[in-house]
Design a protein around this motif. Structure first.
Motif, mmCIF file in Angstrom:
data_model
loop_
_atom_site.group_PDB
_atom_site.id
_atom_site.type_symbol
_atom_site.label_atom_id
_atom_site.label_comp_id
_atom_site.label_asym_id
_atom_site.label_seq_id
_atom_site.Cartn_x
_atom_site.Cartn_y
_atom_site.Cartn_z
ATOM 1 N N TYR A 49 -19.949 42.741 -6.620
ATOM 2 C CA TYR A 49 -20.607 41.902 -7.219
ATOM 3 C C TYR A 49 -20.010 40.514 -6.650
ATOM 4 N N SER A 50 -18.615 40.568 -6.677
ATOM 5 C CA SER A 50 -18.131 39.233 -6.201
ATOM 6 C C SER A 50 -18.186 39.002 -4.867
ATOM 7 N N ALA A 51 -18.399 39.959 -4.020
ATOM 8 C CA ALA A 51 -18.774 39.684 -2.404
ATOM 9 C C ALA A 51 -20.252 39.290 -2.366
ATOM 10 N N VAL A 53 -21.820 37.328 -5.095
ATOM 11 C CA VAL A 53 -22.009 36.219 -5.723
ATOM 12 C C VAL A 53 -20.610 35.967 -6.206
ATOM 13 N N PRO A 54 -19.955 35.122 -5.486
ATOM 14 C CA PRO A 54 -18.524 34.906 -6.099
ATOM 15 C C PRO A 54 -18.434 34.416 -7.472
ATOM 16 N N GLY A 55 -17.685 35.264 -8.167
ATOM 17 C CA GLY A 55 -17.499 34.982 -9.631
ATOM 18 C C GLY A 55 -18.120 35.926 -10.635
ATOM 19 N N LEU A 56 -19.035 36.749 -9.842
ATOM 20 C CA LEU A 56 -19.831 37.677 -10.666
ATOM 21 C C LEU A 56 -19.081 38.901 -10.916
ATOM 22 N N GLY A 57 -18.108 39.338 -10.181
ATOM 23 C CA GLY A 57 -17.225 40.407 -10.440
ATOM 24 C C GLY A 57 -16.287 40.224 -11.773
ATOM 25 N N VAL A 70 -12.384 30.308 -9.547
ATOM 26 C CA VAL A 70 -13.025 30.731 -8.359
ATOM 27 C C VAL A 70 -13.719 29.770 -7.661
ATOM 28 N N TYR A 71 -14.819 29.182 -8.363
ATOM 29 C CA TYR A 71 -15.591 28.035 -7.416
ATOM 30 C C TYR A 71 -14.947 26.923 -7.387
ATOM 31 N N GLY A 72 -13.809 26.528 -8.128
ATOM 32 C CA GLY A 72 -12.913 25.418 -8.035
ATOM 33 C C GLY A 72 -12.161 25.720 -6.636
ATOM 34 N N ASP A 144 -9.376 39.965 -6.471
ATOM 35 C CA ASP A 144 -8.985 39.741 -7.755
ATOM 36 C C ASP A 144 -9.915 40.563 -8.713
ATOM 37 N N ALA A 145 -11.295 40.412 -8.501
ATOM 38 C CA ALA A 145 -12.084 41.298 -9.305
ATOM 39 C C ALA A 145 -11.850 42.585 -9.244
#
Length: 185
Positions: A49-51, A53-57, A70-72, A144-145
């Motif tokens: 999920y993180s791969a 959409v970043p942050g989805l994991g 993550v987005y920062g 991290d996820a």
């Protein structure tokens, strides 16, 4: 006369004896509610999920507070990389115009040809470093996820504890510190 005083045929085994056992039962119930069923594919799902959409994991793991981090990291590294890419293009275009015989670039009276070459190389190197940092932030998001999903399934037992200890020595006036590792059977 014959008197029978208090014959008990059966004891109530469900009766709670004291307040300590009530607290223990409440603690065990809270812990049972927190424990999720073991899902061996949860770390792989979180990483996937993180791969995508970043942050989805992180959202899949329930760690919503990590999403702005993550987005920062991704936005900051990408914006800085984009800035240095624009600077590199400015210096490169000015140098190319000079090679073609034009003297009307924005650095005509300020920089020599050698200065433009040096600035191109420096900004290109810096842009490449920020590109690697952007990729590293993306990969760190995935790792991290994955690690967070693994650690959520880790069995934390009350039998194993690490307790830091800080004591004041009255004779020397100094503080002493230590760590205790305890394992209860």
């Amino acid at each position: 006369m014959c008197s029978v005083s208090g014959i008990i045929a059966q004891q109530d085994s469900l009766q709670v004896k004291n307040e300590d056992s009530i607290r223990l039962l409440k603690k065990q119930l809270r812990k049972a509610k927190r424990v999720k069923a073991y899902d061996p594919l949860a770390p792989a799902k979180a990483a996937f999920y993180s791969a995508v959409v970043p942050g989805l994991g992180q959202a899949y793991n329930g760690r919503y507070w990590k999403i702005p981090l993550v987005y920062g990291a991704l936005v900051t590294t990408f914006v800085v990389r984009d800035f240095y890419d624009g600077e590199y293009n400015r210096f490169r275009d000015a140098y190319r115009r000079r090679l073609n015989g034009f003297d009307d670039d924005e650095f005509a009276d300020i920089l020599t040809d050698d200065n433009l070459i040096d600035l191109q190389q420096n900004t290109q190197r810096t842009r490449d470093v920020w590109t690697l940092l952007t990729v590293a932030a993306y990969i760190l998001n995935i790792v991290d996820a994955n690690v967070d999903a693994h650690l959520q399934q880790f069995n934390v037992s009350d039998q194993l504890t690490i307790n830091p200890d800080l004591r004041y020595d009255q004779f020397t006036g100094l503080g002493t510190y230590g760590i205790a590792l305890q394992y209860n059977f």
